[in-house]
Write a protein that holds these residues in place. Sequence first.
Motif, short mmCIF file in Angstrom:
data_model
loop_
_atom_site.label_atom_id
_atom_site.label_comp_id
_atom_site.label_asym_id
_atom_site.label_seq_id
_atom_site.Cartn_x
_atom_site.Cartn_y
_atom_site.Cartn_z
N LEU A 208 0.83 -1.21 0.00
CA LEU A 208 0.00 0.00 0.00
C LEU A 208 0.86 1.26 0.00
CD1 LEU A 208 -2.79 -1.08 2.53
CD2 LEU A 208 -2.76 -1.27 0.03
N LEU A 209 2.00 1.21 0.72
CA LEU A 209 2.91 2.36 0.71
C LEU A 209 3.50 2.57 -0.67
CD1 LEU A 209 4.38 4.57 2.30
CD2 LEU A 209 6.17 2.89 2.83
N PHE A 210 3.84 1.47 -1.35
CA PHE A 210 4.37 1.58 -2.71
C PHE A 210 3.32 2.15 -3.66
CE2 PHE A 210 5.28 -0.46 -6.91
CZ PHE A 210 6.44 0.26 -7.18
N ALA A 211 2.05 1.76 -3.46
CA ALA A 211 0.97 2.32 -4.28
C ALA A 211 0.88 3.83 -4.09
CB ALA A 211 -0.35 1.64 -3.94
N LEU A 212 0.99 4.28 -2.84
CA LEU A 212 0.96 5.73 -2.59
C LEU A 212 2.17 6.42 -3.22
CD1 LEU A 212 -0.18 5.78 1.15
CD2 LEU A 212 -1.51 6.47 -0.84
N TYR A 213 3.32 5.76 -3.15
CA TYR A 213 4.52 6.32 -3.77
C TYR A 213 4.34 6.47 -5.28
CZ TYR A 213 9.28 6.54 -5.60
OH TYR A 213 10.41 6.90 -6.29
N VAL A 214 3.81 5.43 -5.90
CA VAL A 214 3.58 5.47 -7.35
C VAL A 214 2.59 6.59 -7.70
CG1 VAL A 214 2.59 4.19 -9.30
CG2 VAL A 214 4.16 3.05 -7.73
N LEU A 215 1.59 6.78 -6.84
CA LEU A 215 0.59 7.82 -7.09
C LEU A 215 1.20 9.22 -6.99
CD1 LEU A 215 -2.36 8.75 -7.48
CD2 LEU A 215 -2.64 8.58 -5.00
N PHE A 216 1.89 9.49 -5.90
CA PHE A 216 2.38 10.84 -5.66
C PHE A 216 3.70 11.13 -6.37
CE2 PHE A 216 -0.29 10.12 -1.83
CZ PHE A 216 -1.20 11.13 -2.07
N GLY A 223 4.70 6.23 -13.10
CA GLY A 223 3.63 6.05 -12.13
C GLY A 223 2.43 6.90 -12.46
N GLY A 224 1.52 6.98 -11.54
CA GLY A 224 0.30 7.75 -11.75
C GLY A 224 -0.90 7.02 -11.19
N GLY A 225 -2.08 7.54 -11.51
CA GLY A 225 -3.32 7.02 -10.94
C GLY A 225 -3.66 5.61 -11.37
N PHE A 226 -3.52 5.30 -12.66
CA PHE A 226 -3.85 3.96 -13.14
C PHE A 226 -2.95 2.91 -12.49
CE2 PHE A 226 -5.59 6.47 -16.69
CZ PHE A 226 -6.86 5.89 -16.79
N GLN A 227 -1.66 3.18 -12.46
CA GLN A 227 -0.73 2.23 -11.88
C GLN A 227 -0.95 2.07 -10.38
OE1 GLN A 227 0.17 4.80 -13.87
NE2 GLN A 227 0.61 3.64 -15.72
N ALA A 228 -1.12 3.19 -9.68
CA ALA A 228 -1.35 3.13 -8.24
C ALA A 228 -2.66 2.40 -7.92
CB ALA A 228 -1.38 4.54 -7.65
N GLY A 229 -3.69 2.62 -8.72
CA GLY A 229 -4.97 1.97 -8.48
C GLY A 229 -4.88 0.45 -8.57
N VAL A 230 -4.19 -0.05 -9.60
CA VAL A 230 -4.10 -1.51 -9.74
C VAL A 230 -3.21 -2.11 -8.66
CG1 VAL A 230 -4.61 -1.48 -12.20
CG2 VAL A 230 -2.23 -1.32 -11.44
#
Length: 330
Positions: A208-216, A223-230
């Motif tokens: 989940l932390l990596f997802a947030l990192y990819v998002l921000f 990274g970005g929203g699509f990648q963080a979402g999946v």
Amino acid sequence: MTTFVLINVTLLVILTATALTVSRMRALYEATMLTALFSLVTACLFVLLDAVDVAFTEAAVGVGISTVLLLGGLSLTRSRETVTPRRRRLPGAAVAVLTGGTLIYAAQDLPGFGAADTPVQNHPITDVYLRQSQEDIGIPNTVTSVLASYRGLDTLGELVVVVTAGVAVLLLLGPLARPEDAGWRKSLDLVDYRVLRVVSGMLMPFILLFALYVLFHGDFGPGGGFQAGVIFATGFVLYGLVFGLDKAQRVLPKAVLWSLIPLGLVLFIGLGVVSMLLGGSFLDYNTLSPGDPAAGQHLGILLVEAAIGITVAAVMTSIFFSFASRRTTR
């Protein structure tokens, strides 16, 4: 032959061998795992082509979520493919050969692999995006500038497609879902494996932390929203597999997920409406900070990426929850 070309050729050979093997297999569980391998090798190819954003999505969706859903589908049906009569295979083989031949013929017009004088390198629009975007948008990652700002309307359309597809799948699965029937869960639940529980519990915060990192971090790197979402969705799929669907739904109830699906789309559209009310055009982020357009672009892109991430994660996780709740029909 350079090392780069050698690696690409090797991966292409692996892809070809995997595809041919899958096409000849009748054991569907093994075919599913080989399909996951195909997606993993494809993700490696995307990395070599500097399309790390696409590689993220391919690894999370193609290797992770899609494989889980395929295995779940097999647990509801049969694990071996019915033998198809030869006369019925001929039309499919003819279509495959015709399509492959057409693609090979069309590929003759493509520039040389890795050539430096290709149109994508020499076209004036390339210089505009790579250089002028730094002044217009102020975002180091040109891909993010293009997707979230220059062609924000197109990205909004993609999000509409994601929402529409997700709702359609949920409507198809909804009437057949029976949470009290554990047929699917018994076949894929890994709750009895203590090592998996401990390791997965340790990995969940990092996922989940990596997802947030990819998002921000999408403004500055892949990274970005699509990648963080999946990636978010993959984390909850893992949690549901290892700790059980009931616990996963207590952490993230279906009602909350269904509310999050349109939330991202509403946030995206609402941002465009706000920019119009502030005197700009639809999705003109400069209006969010008139004194500092770059800051407005940063804020607008961050909100857009967050909206995309919310919707994509909610759609993927909802499909898994609904699919996992289906009753066994065999």
